[in-house]
Structures are given as structure tokens and as C-alpha cells.
Design a protein around this motif. Structure first.
Motif, short mmCIF file in Angstrom:
data_model
loop_
_atom_site.label_atom_id
_atom_site.label_comp_id
_atom_site.label_asym_id
_atom_site.label_seq_id
_atom_site.Cartn_x
_atom_site.Cartn_y
_atom_site.Cartn_z
N ALA A 85 -9.55 3.24 -9.38
CA ALA A 85 -9.47 2.47 -10.53
C ALA A 85 -8.19 2.38 -10.98
CB ALA A 85 -10.59 3.04 -11.52
N ASP A 86 -7.28 3.09 -10.68
CA ASP A 86 -6.07 3.20 -11.14
C ASP A 86 -4.91 1.93 -11.02
OD1 ASP A 86 -6.52 5.68 -12.17
OD2 ASP A 86 -5.51 6.82 -10.78
N THR A 87 -4.26 1.94 -11.81
CA THR A 87 -2.97 0.62 -11.74
C THR A 87 -1.67 1.47 -11.07
OG1 THR A 87 -4.28 -0.90 -13.14
CG2 THR A 87 -1.83 -1.17 -12.41
N LEU A 88 -0.98 1.17 -10.18
CA LEU A 88 0.10 1.78 -9.72
C LEU A 88 1.25 1.01 -10.20
CD1 LEU A 88 -1.34 2.58 -6.31
CD2 LEU A 88 -1.65 4.10 -8.35
N VAL A 89 2.38 1.74 -10.39
CA VAL A 89 3.70 1.01 -10.63
C VAL A 89 5.01 1.76 -9.78
CG1 VAL A 89 4.22 2.34 -12.82
CG2 VAL A 89 4.86 -0.14 -12.41
N ILE A 90 5.64 0.72 -9.57
CA ILE A 90 7.10 1.17 -8.81
C ILE A 90 8.14 0.30 -9.78
CG2 ILE A 90 8.61 1.12 -6.96
CD1 ILE A 90 6.17 0.89 -5.12
N TYR A 91 8.89 1.37 -10.14
CA TYR A 91 10.05 0.83 -11.06
C TYR A 91 11.44 0.54 -10.14
CZ TYR A 91 7.04 2.85 -14.83
OH TYR A 91 6.09 2.96 -15.46
N GLU A 92 11.54 -0.54 -10.13
CA GLU A 92 12.94 -1.22 -9.49
C GLU A 92 13.47 -1.79 -10.42
OE1 GLU A 92 14.09 -1.07 -6.12
OE2 GLU A 92 12.57 0.25 -5.76
N SER A 93 14.78 -2.44 -10.02
CA SER A 93 15.71 -3.20 -10.94
C SER A 93 16.69 -4.15 -10.08
CB SER A 93 16.67 -2.25 -11.72
OG SER A 93 17.48 -1.46 -10.92
N THR A 94 17.23 -5.10 -10.58
CA THR A 94 18.23 -5.83 -10.04
C THR A 94 19.39 -6.04 -11.04
OG1 THR A 94 18.51 -7.85 -8.78
CG2 THR A 94 17.04 -8.21 -10.76
N CYS A 95 20.59 -6.44 -10.42
CA CYS A 95 21.69 -6.62 -11.21
C CYS A 95 21.51 -7.89 -12.22
CB CYS A 95 22.95 -7.02 -10.40
SG CYS A 95 22.64 -8.29 -9.26
N ARG A 96 22.17 -7.89 -13.46
CA ARG A 96 21.92 -8.98 -14.53
C ARG A 96 23.24 -9.94 -14.18
NH1 ARG A 96 22.99 -9.06 -20.36
NH2 ARG A 96 21.54 -10.57 -21.09
N GLY A 97 23.04 -11.19 -14.21
CA GLY A 97 24.36 -11.76 -14.13
C GLY A 97 25.12 -11.90 -12.64
N THR A 131 -10.43 3.03 -0.57
CA THR A 131 -10.25 4.59 -0.65
C THR A 131 -9.51 4.83 0.79
OG1 THR A 131 -12.45 5.23 0.10
CG2 THR A 131 -11.89 5.49 -2.28
N GLY A 132 -8.82 5.86 1.00
CA GLY A 132 -8.11 6.38 2.26
C GLY A 132 -6.76 6.71 1.87
N TYR A 149 6.16 5.09 0.67
CA TYR A 149 5.38 5.73 -0.25
C TYR A 149 4.10 6.30 0.35
CZ TYR A 149 8.36 3.76 -3.86
OH TYR A 149 9.68 3.46 -4.61
N LYS A 150 3.98 7.45 0.34
CA LYS A 150 2.66 7.90 0.48
C LYS A 150 1.48 8.03 -0.18
CE LYS A 150 5.05 10.96 4.03
NZ LYS A 150 5.16 12.31 4.53
N ILE A 151 0.44 7.39 0.02
CA ILE A 151 -0.62 7.26 -1.28
C ILE A 151 -1.85 7.61 -0.74
CG2 ILE A 151 -1.64 5.77 -2.81
CD1 ILE A 151 1.02 3.87 -2.40
N GLU A 152 -2.69 8.60 -1.41
CA GLU A 152 -4.09 8.86 -0.98
C GLU A 152 -5.01 8.40 -2.20
OE1 GLU A 152 -7.16 12.58 -0.62
OE2 GLU A 152 -4.81 12.98 -0.06
N VAL A 153 -5.78 7.45 -1.92
CA VAL A 153 -6.90 6.87 -2.82
C VAL A 153 -8.25 7.72 -2.75
CG1 VAL A 153 -7.85 4.64 -3.60
CG2 VAL A 153 -5.42 4.62 -2.79
N ARG A 154 -8.63 8.01 -3.90
CA ARG A 154 -9.86 8.79 -4.15
C ARG A 154 -10.75 8.05 -4.74
NH1 ARG A 154 -7.84 15.00 -4.71
NH2 ARG A 154 -6.87 15.35 -2.68
N ASN A 155 -12.14 8.19 -4.68
CA ASN A 155 -12.97 7.64 -5.36
C ASN A 155 -13.06 8.21 -6.82
OD1 ASN A 155 -15.03 5.55 -6.05
ND2 ASN A 155 -16.50 6.41 -4.65
#
Length: 138
Positions: free
Chosen positions: A45-57, A106-107, A132-138
Motif C-alpha cells: 500500500a506504500d507510495t515510493l519516491v526517488i528524489y532527482e533533479s535537473t539543471c535550471r536554465g 508483492t515480491g 534500487y533493491k526493493i522487497e514488497v511485502r503485504n
């Protein structure tokens, strides 16, 4: 003396924890940040996020985009939230790109995050990725 010290300490703690700027705290923002250096254990049920960025201008500001590769189909890239916290009159800086992902089932999986600088993806772009290594549990 002990009661006076305890009372002083409690007043100090309450003063430090007070939101003096009266900022609105969003308690519904329950995104789990992903890390590259560890196994990320999350719930379905979680929402995941990866924080990235790009150059401005820069030349790549408008064309920077992302894609993920998950051969097991456990994680899906939902959307990218773009935020520019820089002042209007300032040149340079960076623009925040928050990649919002959701688990589908899951997995355990390892996803690859690709960052593309141009609209057309080249072989050079696909050679660089972050895992990114991810384990999804119920």
C-alpha cells in the motif's frame, strides 16, 4: 529542585517543538524514499519516491525525463512531480524531480532508473543507470 528542573525542561521541549512559522504540515504525505545502498522493504500500500533533479536554465531543463526497468513488473513509475523552488530573478540552480512509484504486487526486485537528458534516448543514455533493491511485502 528536581521538580523545577523537570518543569523547565518540559517548557524548553514544548518551545522547541512549536511550529512558530505556522506552516501547514501535510500528514497525508506518506511517500517512502528509496535508497541505493540498502534493501528497501516496503508494503504493497506504500507510495515510493526517488528524489532527482535537473539543471535550471540549461539546455536539458525541458527535455530531462526518466524511465524505470523492472523485469518482474513489481514496481510502476506513476508520475514525476517537478518543483522549482528558486526565485524568478535567479539564474542557474536546480529543479527538483520527484519520481513517484507504486508497488503492483508483492515480491523482491531490482529496478534500474534511467535518466535521459534529451528527448531521443541514445545508447549512451541507457548505459548509465541507478539500481534500487526493493522487497514488497503485504
Amino acid at each position: 529542585m528536581k521538580k523545577l528542573s523537570a518543569f523547565g525542561f518540559m517548557v524548553f521541549i514544548l518551545a522547541c517543538c512549536t511550529n512558530t512559522k505556522k506552516q501547514v504540515v501535510d500528514v497525508t504525505d506518506t511517500k517512502i524514499p528509496l535508497h541505493t545502498d540498502t534493501l528497501n522493504v516496503v508494503k504493497l500500500a506504500d507510495t515510493l519516491v526517488i528524489y532527482e533533479s535537473t539543471c535550471r536554465g540549461c539546455a536539458y531543463e525541458a527535455s530531462t525525463h526518466f524511465d524505470i526497468s523492472d523485469s518482474l513488473g513489481i514496481i510502476k513509475l506513476l508520475h514525476v512531480e517537478t518543483t522549482d523552488n528558486n526565485s524568478e530573478g535567479i539564474n542557474g540552480g536546480s529543479i527538483s524531480k520527484d519520481l513517484v512509484l507504486v508497488p503492483i504486487k508483492t515480491g523482491s526486485t531490482t529496478i534500474k532508473l534511467y535518466k535521459f537528458w534529451k528527448t531521443e534516448a541514445t545508447a549512451k543514455d541507457s548505459a548509465g543507470f541507478t539500481s534500487y533493491k526493493i522487497e514488497v511485502r503485504n
